[in-house]
Enzyme design. Sequence first.
Site, PDB file in Angstrom:
ATOM      1  N   GLU A 140       1.001   3.849   1.891  1.00 51.61           N
ATOM      2  CA  GLU A 140       1.539   4.241   3.190  1.00 51.61           C
ATOM      3  C   GLU A 140       2.704   3.341   3.601  1.00 51.61           C
ATOM      4  O   GLU A 140       3.738   3.820   4.077  1.00 51.61           O
ATOM      5  CB  GLU A 140       0.445   4.177   4.272  1.00 51.61           C
ATOM      6  CG  GLU A 140      -0.712   5.109   4.029  1.00 51.61           C
ATOM      7  CD  GLU A 140      -1.861   4.478   3.254  1.00 51.61           C
ATOM      8  OE1 GLU A 140      -2.981   4.968   3.382  1.00 51.61           O
ATOM      9  OE2 GLU A 140      -1.640   3.488   2.519  1.00 51.61           O
ATOM     10  N   HIS A 178       0.847  -1.191   0.000  1.00 51.96           N
ATOM     11  CA  HIS A 178       0.000   0.000   0.000  1.00 51.96           C
ATOM     12  C   HIS A 178       0.882   1.240   0.000  1.00 51.96           C
ATOM     13  O   HIS A 178       2.053   1.179   0.397  1.00 51.96           O
ATOM     14  CB  HIS A 178      -0.889   0.012   1.241  1.00 51.96           C
ATOM     15  CG  HIS A 178      -1.908  -1.079   1.266  1.00 51.96           C
ATOM     16  ND1 HIS A 178      -2.980  -1.063   2.135  1.00 51.96           N
ATOM     17  CD2 HIS A 178      -2.024  -2.230   0.544  1.00 51.96           C
ATOM     18  CE1 HIS A 178      -3.714  -2.149   1.938  1.00 51.96           C
ATOM     19  NE2 HIS A 178      -3.150  -2.877   0.991  1.00 51.96           N
ATOM     20  N   CYS A 190      -2.133  -0.291   7.468  1.00 56.85           N
ATOM     21  CA  CYS A 190      -1.363   0.942   7.325  1.00 56.85           C
ATOM     22  C   CYS A 190      -1.412   1.783   8.585  1.00 56.85           C
ATOM     23  O   CYS A 190      -0.412   2.400   8.967  1.00 56.85           O
ATOM     24  CB  CYS A 190      -1.859   1.738   6.116  1.00 56.85           C
ATOM     25  SG  CYS A 190      -1.512   0.915   4.544  1.00 56.85           S
ATOM     26  N   CYS A 226      -5.999   1.931   5.931  1.00 55.67           N
ATOM     27  CA  CYS A 226      -6.603   0.669   6.325  1.00 55.67           C
ATOM     28  C   CYS A 226      -5.986   0.254   7.670  1.00 55.67           C
ATOM     29  O   CYS A 226      -5.007   0.860   8.114  1.00 55.67           O
ATOM     30  CB  CYS A 226      -6.350  -0.400   5.267  1.00 55.67           C
ATOM     31  SG  CYS A 226      -4.643  -1.009   5.215  1.00 55.67           S
TER      32      CYS A 226
END
Length: 90
Positions: free
Chosen positions: A54, A52, A85, A82
């Site tokens: 992040e 992801h 993250c 999420c």
Amino acid sequence: MDDAAGMRLAIEVCRRGIAAGNSPFGAAVVRGDEVVAVAHNTVIPTLDSTAHAEVNAIRLACQAVQDISLAGCTLYSTCEPCPMCLAASH
């Protein structure tokens, strides 16, 4: 760097990711006026479900500062993180 500039940076890197065919997520790690790292989501091209924006930005930032602590940094994200993250940024 103020929060608006940090978010603009995350949005800019998000747009680069979209142009490269990735999901529409971007992130930036900033310390004061220094941009430590920027990244976009690379889940599909890397076949890595943890890639992801992040997490990618956190990985790059740790490499940039040569430490696992990013104390004093701010993480800007184009979406609410999420749970994975959020935990990584915590």
